[in-house]
Design a protein around this motif. Sequence first.
Motif, PDB file in Angstrom:
ATOM      1  N   GLY A 145      16.216   7.274   4.356  1.00  0.00           N
ATOM      2  CA  GLY A 145      16.438   6.187   3.344  1.00  0.00           C
ATOM      3  C   GLY A 145      14.989   5.261   3.604  1.00  0.00           C
ATOM      4  N   ASP A 146      14.584   5.204   4.564  1.00  0.00           N
ATOM      5  CA  ASP A 146      13.199   4.372   4.784  1.00  0.00           C
ATOM      6  C   ASP A 146      12.006   5.037   3.874  1.00  0.00           C
ATOM      7  OD1 ASP A 146      13.112   6.725   6.509  1.00  0.00           O
ATOM      8  OD2 ASP A 146      12.028   5.672   7.913  1.00  0.00           O
ATOM      9  N   ALA A 147      12.190   6.065   3.434  1.00  0.00           N
ATOM     10  CA  ALA A 147      11.009   6.786   2.825  1.00  0.00           C
ATOM     11  C   ALA A 147      10.830   6.094   1.366  1.00  0.00           C
ATOM     12  CB  ALA A 147      11.328   8.174   2.254  1.00  0.00           C
ATOM     13  N   VAL A 148      11.989   5.475   0.765  1.00  0.00           N
ATOM     14  CA  VAL A 148      11.866   4.843  -0.454  1.00  0.00           C
ATOM     15  C   VAL A 148      10.730   3.574  -0.413  1.00  0.00           C
ATOM     16  CG1 VAL A 148      14.073   5.547  -1.096  1.00  0.00           C
ATOM     17  CG2 VAL A 148      13.966   3.231  -0.275  1.00  0.00           C
ATOM     18  N   VAL A 149      10.495   2.952   1.048  1.00  0.00           N
ATOM     19  CA  VAL A 149      10.164   1.593   0.898  1.00  0.00           C
ATOM     20  C   VAL A 149       8.696   1.682   0.235  1.00  0.00           C
ATOM     21  CG1 VAL A 149       9.245  -0.252   2.541  1.00  0.00           C
ATOM     22  CG2 VAL A 149      11.544   0.796   2.721  1.00  0.00           C
ATOM     23  N   PRO A 150       7.648   2.808   0.698  1.00  0.00           N
ATOM     24  CA  PRO A 150       6.401   2.498   0.171  1.00  0.00           C
ATOM     25  C   PRO A 150       6.408   2.816  -1.221  1.00  0.00           C
ATOM     26  CG  PRO A 150       6.561   4.336   1.693  1.00  0.00           C
ATOM     27  CD  PRO A 150       7.733   3.391   1.801  1.00  0.00           C
ATOM     28  N   VAL A 151       7.197   3.791  -1.663  1.00  0.00           N
ATOM     29  CA  VAL A 151       7.551   4.063  -3.228  1.00  0.00           C
ATOM     30  C   VAL A 151       7.939   2.783  -3.932  1.00  0.00           C
ATOM     31  CG1 VAL A 151       8.588   5.338  -4.842  1.00  0.00           C
ATOM     32  CG2 VAL A 151       8.133   6.383  -2.618  1.00  0.00           C
ATOM     33  N   ILE A 152       8.916   2.178  -3.529  1.00  0.00           N
ATOM     34  CA  ILE A 152       9.297   0.945  -4.255  1.00  0.00           C
ATOM     35  C   ILE A 152       8.153  -0.231  -4.156  1.00  0.00           C
ATOM     36  CG2 ILE A 152      11.010  -0.951  -4.089  1.00  0.00           C
ATOM     37  CD1 ILE A 152      13.169   1.309  -3.259  1.00  0.00           C
ATOM     38  N   VAL A 167      15.159   5.766 -10.988  1.00  0.00           N
ATOM     39  CA  VAL A 167      13.496   6.368 -10.669  1.00  0.00           C
ATOM     40  C   VAL A 167      13.976   7.092  -9.210  1.00  0.00           C
ATOM     41  CG1 VAL A 167      11.165   5.990  -9.719  1.00  0.00           C
ATOM     42  CG2 VAL A 167      12.656   4.217 -11.424  1.00  0.00           C
ATOM     43  N   ASP A 168      14.095   8.408  -9.489  1.00  0.00           N
ATOM     44  CA  ASP A 168      14.734   9.264  -8.624  1.00  0.00           C
ATOM     45  C   ASP A 168      14.019   9.604  -7.298  1.00  0.00           C
ATOM     46  OD1 ASP A 168      16.915  10.899  -8.157  1.00  0.00           O
ATOM     47  OD2 ASP A 168      15.578  13.024  -8.463  1.00  0.00           O
ATOM     48  N   ASP A 169      12.621   9.461  -7.470  1.00  0.00           N
ATOM     49  CA  ASP A 169      12.050   9.557  -5.776  1.00  0.00           C
ATOM     50  C   ASP A 169      12.045   8.227  -5.260  1.00  0.00           C
ATOM     51  OD1 ASP A 169      10.039   8.727  -7.878  1.00  0.00           O
ATOM     52  OD2 ASP A 169       8.572   9.105  -6.544  1.00  0.00           O
TER      53      ASP A 169
END
Length: 243
Positions: A64-71, A209-211
């Motif tokens: 779940g934390d992987a979405v932070v930089p993408v967002i 935004v899937d990724d």
Amino acid sequence: MSASTDRRRFLQLASGFGLAAGTGALAPAVAAPSAIAPTAHDALVVIDVQKCFVPGGSLAVTDGDAVVPVINALAKKFDNVVLTQDWHTADHMSFASSHAGRKPFETIDVYYGKQVLWPDHCVQGTEGAEFAPGLDIPHAIVVVRKGMRPKVDSYSAFYDADGRTATGLGAYLKARGIRRLYFAGLATDFCVAWSAIDARRDGFQAAVVDDACRGIDLNGSLAKAWADMTKKGVKKVVSSDFA
Ligand code: VGL
Ligand code: ZN
């Protein structure tokens, strides 16, 4: 439109898509023709990126934390960003601990259908309900809290799970002239999917935004969520589609 205007217009379009008019050769494209460039009529809706839903939290979504930089990067491309927070009372009906003899991830029947019972999470004012570390969107225009009524869950940013009580987000976005919504956050198959589907109910264009999302995937819930979203006209995009 005259034949010559027509032809001029075609050449303009053709050159915009990387075709060199007249030569028949292919000019290098400057930007992919499909690049999404957010306008004042678009908003990014960031769903429930909270400590409870990232690794170490009580209802941690894998990765779940992987979405932070993408967002964070995606949010910079939008003038309009909305954040949501799951914001439950300590005795909330969606917690297994509120039902004697029940365990997390079991399902019960309630007046609006099936309800999954979750570990305690995102209790109002607790650390777990805070935004996840590193989420950096100082220009967010609104924070919507949901799930405050003890007897009904609210996965969606627009309506409680009984479909009746609006959070006011739909009316707010309409008042601001916003028509197209992009969704990111946690979890794809619960709060993101319910929000995107309710956005369609309220007449918005909607894409996930899937990724920039991660799912819980409980008994096939991720595939089912995508099937439901597709049926309702929710599109799937990825962060690299944005200009
Ligand atoms: C969520 C389960 C329970 C979510 C919230 O944010 O997807 N999932 N509460
Ligand atoms: Zn919840």
